[in-house]
Design a protein around this motif. Structure first.
Motif, PDB file in Angstrom:
ATOM      1  N   LYS A  11      26.983  41.779  49.661  1.00 38.12           N
ATOM      2  CA  LYS A  11      27.530  40.574  49.040  1.00 38.12           C
ATOM      3  C   LYS A  11      26.996  40.420  47.621  1.00 38.12           C
ATOM      4  CE  LYS A  11      28.237  36.618  50.693  1.00 38.12           C
ATOM      5  NZ  LYS A  11      29.634  36.549  50.274  1.00 38.12           N
ATOM      6  N   PRO A  12      27.818  40.801  46.641  1.00 35.32           N
ATOM      7  CA  PRO A  12      27.380  40.605  45.261  1.00 35.32           C
ATOM      8  C   PRO A  12      27.568  39.145  44.857  1.00 35.32           C
ATOM      9  CG  PRO A  12      29.568  41.591  45.293  1.00 35.32           C
ATOM     10  CD  PRO A  12      29.165  41.397  46.733  1.00 35.32           C
ATOM     11  N   GLY A  13      26.793  38.701  43.896  1.00 28.66           N
ATOM     12  CA  GLY A  13      27.009  37.366  43.369  1.00 28.66           C
ATOM     13  C   GLY A  13      26.213  36.300  44.085  1.00 28.66           C
ATOM     14  N   LEU A  14      26.555  35.056  43.810  1.00 27.67           N
ATOM     15  CA  LEU A  14      25.666  33.978  44.187  1.00 27.67           C
ATOM     16  C   LEU A  14      26.068  33.199  45.421  1.00 27.67           C
ATOM     17  CD1 LEU A  14      24.825  32.663  40.622  1.00 27.67           C
ATOM     18  CD2 LEU A  14      23.440  34.092  42.119  1.00 27.67           C
ATOM     19  N   ASN A  69      36.248  39.542  40.069  1.00 26.15           N
ATOM     20  CA  ASN A  69      36.793  40.312  38.928  1.00 26.15           C
ATOM     21  C   ASN A  69      35.699  40.864  38.031  1.00 26.15           C
ATOM     22  OD1 ASN A  69      39.474  40.138  39.553  1.00 26.15           O
ATOM     23  ND2 ASN A  69      39.774  38.191  38.457  1.00 26.15           N
ATOM     24  N   ASN A  70      34.602  40.181  38.016  1.00 30.16           N
ATOM     25  CA  ASN A  70      33.469  40.612  37.207  1.00 30.16           C
ATOM     26  C   ASN A  70      32.582  41.601  37.977  1.00 30.16           C
ATOM     27  OD1 ASN A  70      31.435  40.780  35.328  1.00 30.16           O
ATOM     28  ND2 ASN A  70      30.499  38.835  35.920  1.00 30.16           N
ATOM     29  N   LEU A  71      32.275  41.263  39.235  1.00 29.83           N
ATOM     30  CA  LEU A  71      31.235  42.006  39.963  1.00 29.83           C
ATOM     31  C   LEU A  71      31.733  43.273  40.655  1.00 29.83           C
ATOM     32  CD1 LEU A  71      29.420  38.899  41.477  1.00 29.83           C
ATOM     33  CD2 LEU A  71      28.567  40.388  39.645  1.00 29.83           C
ATOM     34  N   PHE A  90      35.649  49.268  48.912  1.00 28.18           N
ATOM     35  CA  PHE A  90      36.715  48.298  49.174  1.00 28.18           C
ATOM     36  C   PHE A  90      36.132  46.896  49.100  1.00 28.18           C
ATOM     37  CE2 PHE A  90      35.130  48.868  53.548  1.00 28.18           C
ATOM     38  CZ  PHE A  90      35.149  47.578  54.047  1.00 28.18           C
ATOM     39  N   GLY A  91      37.020  45.896  49.054  1.00 19.30           N
ATOM     40  CA  GLY A  91      36.534  44.537  48.902  1.00 19.30           C
ATOM     41  C   GLY A  91      37.240  43.580  49.841  1.00 19.30           C
ATOM     42  N   GLY A  92      36.682  42.404  49.958  1.00 22.24           N
ATOM     43  CA  GLY A  92      37.292  41.381  50.783  1.00 22.24           C
ATOM     44  C   GLY A  92      36.741  40.023  50.425  1.00 22.24           C
ATOM     45  N   GLY A 102      44.525  44.377  39.274  1.00 25.36           N
ATOM     46  CA  GLY A 102      43.445  44.637  38.318  1.00 25.36           C
ATOM     47  C   GLY A 102      42.245  45.281  38.992  1.00 25.36           C
ATOM     48  N   LEU A 103      41.908  44.782  40.164  1.00 21.42           N
ATOM     49  CA  LEU A 103      40.760  45.324  40.888  1.00 21.42           C
ATOM     50  C   LEU A 103      41.022  46.772  41.303  1.00 21.42           C
ATOM     51  CD1 LEU A 103      39.847  42.233  43.117  1.00 21.42           C
ATOM     52  CD2 LEU A 103      38.480  43.193  41.241  1.00 21.42           C
ATOM     53  N   LYS A 104      42.247  47.027  41.747  1.00 19.40           N
ATOM     54  CA  LYS A 104      42.577  48.401  42.168  1.00 19.40           C
ATOM     55  C   LYS A 104      42.518  49.350  40.981  1.00 19.40           C
ATOM     56  CE  LYS A 104      44.884  47.917  46.515  1.00 19.40           C
ATOM     57  NZ  LYS A 104      46.081  48.106  47.341  1.00 19.40           N
ATOM     58  N   LYS A 105      42.983  48.840  39.852  1.00 17.11           N
ATOM     59  CA  LYS A 105      42.938  49.662  38.643  1.00 17.11           C
ATOM     60  C   LYS A 105      41.494  49.994  38.261  1.00 17.11           C
ATOM     61  CE  LYS A 105      45.048  49.878  34.182  1.00 17.11           C
ATOM     62  NZ  LYS A 105      45.188  48.984  33.030  1.00 17.11           N
ATOM     63  N   ALA A 106      40.610  49.050  38.559  1.00 18.14           N
ATOM     64  CA  ALA A 106      39.199  49.263  38.221  1.00 18.14           C
ATOM     65  C   ALA A 106      38.491  50.169  39.229  1.00 18.14           C
ATOM     66  CB  ALA A 106      38.483  47.918  38.136  1.00 18.14           C
ATOM     67  N   GLY A 107      39.225  50.574  40.259  1.00 23.12           N
ATOM     68  CA  GLY A 107      38.631  51.553  41.180  1.00 23.12           C
ATOM     69  C   GLY A 107      38.247  51.015  42.545  1.00 23.12           C
TER      70      GLY A 107
END
Lengths: 132, 315
Positions: A11-14, A69-71, A90-92, A102-107
């Motif tokens: 879990k990235p972020g706050l 979008n940042n992390l 992957f993310g959720g 945008g996220l997919k483009k970023a990998g």
């Protein structure tokens, strides 16, 4: 002995809402995978380093705070910098549909939105991780 | 460049991949392990064991602070249980240690027991060897949360620390055999809790009643509140004192000789077994032997003697 799939759930972020991440970790465990869970409030550097030291096949990122979008792209970028771009990310979490391209483009290879079943995630991992 | 060479030159990915291959018991892991072996034997190995929730990971995390301040590099092996039903595992020891994840002087590896019962994994010794070859000064090995009989750590570590917490039962629990016998150092963690002083008294009594150790070392007891970092400095210096004592009376040398022998015999045993099983399978005797044993037509002692005699005749 057969290879075991190893996954890092992070879990990235706050935000401190880790129920979802724990449900996923549990489901992947029950699917026979080894799941490394690192807890809340992780920096992208911490996540990428853990992924490399643990030699995982997959990193699953969960965010409910809106900072995805940042992390998320930062995690992918650091993995690339460390020549670990083969690790699937992957993310959720709470992620607006408009952010997905945008996220997919970023990998980030896949995004699971609220309502996705744990079965979907397990299937996705099995489909995309090839162990020698 | 070979895998071993890359590891010696500091390639983290090569090291963590080799650890994976070791854990998955890939035959390909053998060659690099052979090459790395001469570069091992330099790290000091500290085992941490105790019941689930006693604070092993937190104590490891706090000790790392001190080792790092002293300029030592650290490797950590953290073991958690594999589900006997699904073969999966949740490895959560990193949660308490993640603040060291960005420190290049620290390498953390989580392992699942995969059916191994002694508190460690089959792969632990080889993975320690990789960290040793990576140049880690200190290697901390945290066992799975143990009950009473998981004492494998004592054959792996130079110094074994047993962590206890107040409220686990009466003093008879502590007199029983098992983990209480293996501690070089004892820690009563969460010592702000009720019963810590009584526990210390009971434990001291049990240790004094116990047989004198061959090496003359008298295990000290430390009280800690790991989450606040209380007592950790004293604990680390307790480790150094134990290390010194080991070195002074040649106990370390003896310990390592014994261990080297055990490890070699285990590897030899695996090799010999593999050889015989392959031979019996190839000659098609395997199923027949098992069948005859099942029906009590033959006995296993005679079969073993016969197999061995045939093997010796060949040479």
């Amino acid at each position: 002995m057969a290879r075991k799939i190893r996954v890092l759930i992070a879990k990235p972020g706050l935000d401190g809402h880790d129920r979802g991440a724990k449900v996923i970790a549990r489901a992947l465990r029950d699917a026979g995978m080894e799941v490394i869970y690192t807890g809340i409030r992780q920096t992208p550097e911490q996540i990428a380093n853990a992924a490399i030291q643990e030699d995982v096949d997959v990193v699953g990122l969960s965010s409910l705070s809106g900072a995805h979008n940042n992390l998320f792209p930062k995690v992918v970028q650091i993995l690339r910098d460390k020549k670990a771009e083969d690790i699937l990310v992957f993310g959720g979490g709470i992620i607006p549909v408009d952010d997905i391209p945008g996220l997919k483009k970023a990998g980030i290879r896949e995004i699971f939105q609220p309502g996705a079943s744990t079965e979907d995630i397990i299937k996705y991992i099995h489909r995309n991780v090839q162990l020698e | 460049m070979g895998i071993a060479q890359r590891i010696l030159e500091g390639d983290i990915r090569a090291a963590s991949r080799l650890m994976r291959d070791i854990d998955d018991r890939m035959p390909s892991a053998l060659e690099p392990l052979k090459e790395l072996y001469p570069k091992t034997g330099r790290a000091y190995i500290i085992g941490i064991t105790g019941p689930p929730g006693s604070g092993k990971s937190t104590i490891v995390d706090k000790m790392v602070d001190i080792f790092r301040k002293e300029g030592k590099t650290v490797g950590i092996v953290a073991v958690d249980p594999t589900s006997p039903f699904t073969g999966g595992a949740i490895l959560g020891d990193r949660i308490r240690m993640q603040r060291h994840a960005t420190d290049e002087g620290v390498f953390i590896r989580s392992l699942a027991t995969r059916g191994c019962l002694g508190g460690l994994t089959r792969s632990t010794q080889d993975i320690i060897n990789v960290m040793d070859a990576m140049g880690k000064d200190i290697i901390l090995v945290e066992t799975v949360g143990v009950g009473q009989d998981e004492v494998e750590i004592v054959n792996t570590a130079h110094t074994s620390i047993v962590i206890l917490v107040p409220g686990l039962g009466d003093d008879i629990q502590a007199i029983k055999a098992g983990i209480i016998e293996i501690g070089d150092l004892f820690v009563i963690n969460k010592c702000d809790r009720e019963g810590a002083d009584k526990m210390e008294r009971d434990l001291r009594m049990v240790l004094e009643m116990g047989r004198k150790r061959e090496d003359g070392w008298e295990p000290p007891i430390f009280k800690t509140e790991a989450i606040l970092g209380k007592g950790i400095f004293e604990l680390v210096y307790g480790i150094y004192r134990h290390k010194q004592a080991l070195e002074q009376n040649q106990a370390l040398e003896k310990k390592l000789r014994e261990r080297t022998k055990t490890t070699f015999l285990e590897i030899l045993e695996t090799e010999v077994m593999a050889h015989f099983i392959e031979k019996m399978e190839k000659e098609g005797q395997w199923d027949k032997i098992i069948e005859d044993l099942m029906n009590r037509r033959i006995d296993p002692y005679s079969v073993a003697e016969k197999v061995m005699a045939e093997e010796l005749k060949k040479h």
